[in-house]
Structure formats: C-alpha cells, structure tokens
Write a protein that holds these residues in place. Structure first.
Motif, mmCIF file in Angstrom:
data_model
loop_
_atom_site.group_PDB
_atom_site.id
_atom_site.type_symbol
_atom_site.label_atom_id
_atom_site.label_comp_id
_atom_site.label_asym_id
_atom_site.label_seq_id
_atom_site.Cartn_x
_atom_site.Cartn_y
_atom_site.Cartn_z
ATOM 1 N N MET A 254 0.835 -1.179 0.000
ATOM 2 C CA MET A 254 0.000 0.000 0.000
ATOM 3 C C MET A 254 0.881 1.244 0.000
ATOM 4 O O MET A 254 1.961 1.258 0.579
ATOM 5 N N ILE A 255 0.388 2.298 -0.563
ATOM 6 C CA ILE A 255 1.138 3.551 -0.642
ATOM 7 C C ILE A 255 1.267 4.158 0.749
ATOM 8 O O ILE A 255 0.312 4.229 1.506
ATOM 9 N N GLY A 256 2.476 4.567 1.097
ATOM 10 C CA GLY A 256 2.704 5.234 2.366
ATOM 11 C C GLY A 256 2.982 4.323 3.544
ATOM 12 O O GLY A 256 3.303 4.786 4.614
ATOM 13 N N GLU A 257 2.845 2.999 3.379
ATOM 14 C CA GLU A 257 3.123 2.079 4.480
ATOM 15 C C GLU A 257 4.543 1.553 4.383
ATOM 16 O O GLU A 257 5.101 1.447 3.297
ATOM 17 N N GLU A 258 5.100 1.209 5.527
ATOM 18 C CA GLU A 258 6.407 0.574 5.537
ATOM 19 C C GLU A 258 6.260 -0.808 4.923
ATOM 20 O O GLU A 258 5.380 -1.567 5.306
ATOM 21 N N PRO A 259 7.110 -1.178 3.954
ATOM 22 C CA PRO A 259 6.972 -2.480 3.308
ATOM 23 C C PRO A 259 7.000 -3.643 4.297
ATOM 24 O O PRO A 259 6.277 -4.613 4.140
ATOM 25 N N SER A 260 7.822 -3.567 5.354
ATOM 26 C CA SER A 260 7.942 -4.701 6.282
ATOM 27 C C SER A 260 6.660 -4.943 7.074
ATOM 28 O O SER A 260 6.406 -6.040 7.520
ATOM 29 N N LEU A 261 5.824 -3.914 7.264
ATOM 30 C CA LEU A 261 4.588 -4.085 8.036
ATOM 31 C C LEU A 261 3.508 -4.798 7.237
ATOM 32 O O LEU A 261 2.544 -5.284 7.802
ATOM 33 N N THR A 262 3.639 -4.842 5.925
ATOM 34 C CA THR A 262 2.640 -5.520 5.118
ATOM 35 C C THR A 262 3.020 -6.977 4.856
ATOM 36 O O THR A 262 2.224 -7.726 4.341
ATOM 37 N N LYS A 263 4.238 -7.374 5.221
ATOM 38 C CA LYS A 263 4.677 -8.746 5.021
ATOM 39 C C LYS A 263 4.172 -9.640 6.144
ATOM 40 O O LYS A 263 4.114 -9.233 7.292
ATOM 41 N N ALA A 264 3.833 -10.853 5.786
ATOM 42 C CA ALA A 264 3.349 -11.807 6.786
ATOM 43 C C ALA A 264 4.511 -12.365 7.590
ATOM 44 O O ALA A 264 5.600 -12.592 7.068
ATOM 45 N N THR A 265 4.262 -12.569 8.858
ATOM 46 C CA THR A 265 5.223 -13.176 9.758
ATOM 47 C C THR A 265 4.546 -14.366 10.430
ATOM 48 O O THR A 265 3.437 -14.736 10.063
ATOM 49 N N THR A 266 5.195 -14.959 11.385
ATOM 50 C CA THR A 266 4.582 -16.042 12.152
ATOM 51 C C THR A 266 4.572 -15.643 13.616
ATOM 52 O O THR A 266 5.370 -14.814 14.049
ATOM 53 N N ALA A 267 3.659 -16.230 14.374
ATOM 54 C CA ALA A 267 3.544 -15.896 15.792
ATOM 55 C C ALA A 267 3.033 -17.105 16.560
ATOM 56 O O ALA A 267 2.448 -18.029 15.990
ATOM 57 N N GLN A 268 3.259 -17.065 17.864
ATOM 58 C CA GLN A 268 2.790 -18.119 18.757
ATOM 59 C C GLN A 268 2.055 -17.451 19.918
ATOM 60 O O GLN A 268 2.568 -16.520 20.533
ATOM 61 N N ILE A 269 0.853 -17.966 20.206
ATOM 62 C CA ILE A 269 0.064 -17.425 21.304
ATOM 63 C C ILE A 269 0.299 -18.278 22.544
ATOM 64 O O ILE A 269 0.495 -19.493 22.435
ATOM 65 N N ASP A 270 0.316 -17.649 23.717
ATOM 66 C CA ASP A 270 0.670 -18.396 24.933
ATOM 67 C C ASP A 270 -0.487 -19.207 25.513
ATOM 68 O O ASP A 270 -0.264 -20.091 26.331
ATOM 69 N N THR A 271 -1.725 -18.936 25.094
ATOM 70 C CA THR A 271 -2.858 -19.723 25.575
ATOM 71 C C THR A 271 -3.976 -19.684 24.550
ATOM 72 O O THR A 271 -4.111 -18.708 23.811
ATOM 73 N N LYS A 272 -4.768 -20.732 24.523
ATOM 74 C CA LYS A 272 -5.940 -20.763 23.653
ATOM 75 C C LYS A 272 -7.217 -20.774 24.482
ATOM 76 O O LYS A 272 -8.307 -20.850 23.932
ATOM 77 N N GLN A 273 -7.052 -20.708 25.813
ATOM 78 C CA GLN A 273 -8.222 -20.732 26.680
ATOM 79 C C GLN A 273 -7.960 -19.965 27.972
ATOM 80 O O GLN A 273 -6.913 -20.121 28.593
#
Length: 111
Positions: free
Chosen positions: A1-20
C-alpha cells in the motif's frame, strides 16, 4: 500500500501463549481480567490488526505498535458479567501472520 512501511505488510509467524482463559466460578459483581501474550516467531514485525469478541461482556485492549522478531505483544482481556450461569465466549485476534487469525476461548461460571 502507498505510504506504508513495506515490512509491516509482510506476513510473519507468531505463537500465542494460551488458547483458553478459564475463570472458573466468580460472583456477578466481580470483573475478571487476563493477559494474553503473542510472540513474534517470524522475520518481520508483528502487528495486531484487529480483535473481535462474541459478546459485549468481553473487551480487549492491545498495543497497536509492531513487535520486532522474538518480541511479544500483549492483549488484555476483561470480562464484565451481565447475567449468572456458565458462559463461553470467543476472542478472535487478526494479525499480519500466516495463518492470519488466532482464537481464544474465554469461559467461566458467574454466581
């Protein structure tokens, strides 16, 4: 997108500490709060784009700033009971990740 930092539009991976989050039994005049941590396990900054809940009783607050690789973001979850009885609600966290959403169950029994 115009005006956004390129790195913020790239997908990364993440891990959540709980699902409940299970608050067991508590009284109707008591508010419950918990914190969820989302760790960036990828190579690009992690951004929480949005959160949604299945009930107005459950509210989330999160830091909108990006987390660098190996850093974490925290999401504060607050539940304010409106009725008594067992409940199970869902929080959906949308991020710039693959997959793009995380779901967390919030449950308990209001006395």
């Amino acid at each position: 997108m115009i005006g956004e930092e390129p790195s913020l539009t790239k997908a990364t991976t993440a891990q959540i500490d709980t699902k409940q989050i299970n608050w067991a039994s508590f009284f109707k005049d008591q508010r419950r709060t918990a914190t969820i941590f989302l760790k960036n396990t990828g190579d690009y900054p992690l951004v929480i784009l949005d959160t949604s809940t299945t009930c107005g009783c459950t509210v989330t607050r999160y830091d909108p700033h990006p987390a660098a690789p190996s850093d974490s973001l925290k999401i504060q979850v607050t539940y304010t009971p409106k009725d008594t009885g067992y409940f199970e609600e869902w929080i959906t966290i949308r991020c710039n990740t693959t997959p793009p959403t995380f779901r967390v169950s919030v449950k308990g029994n209001v006395l």
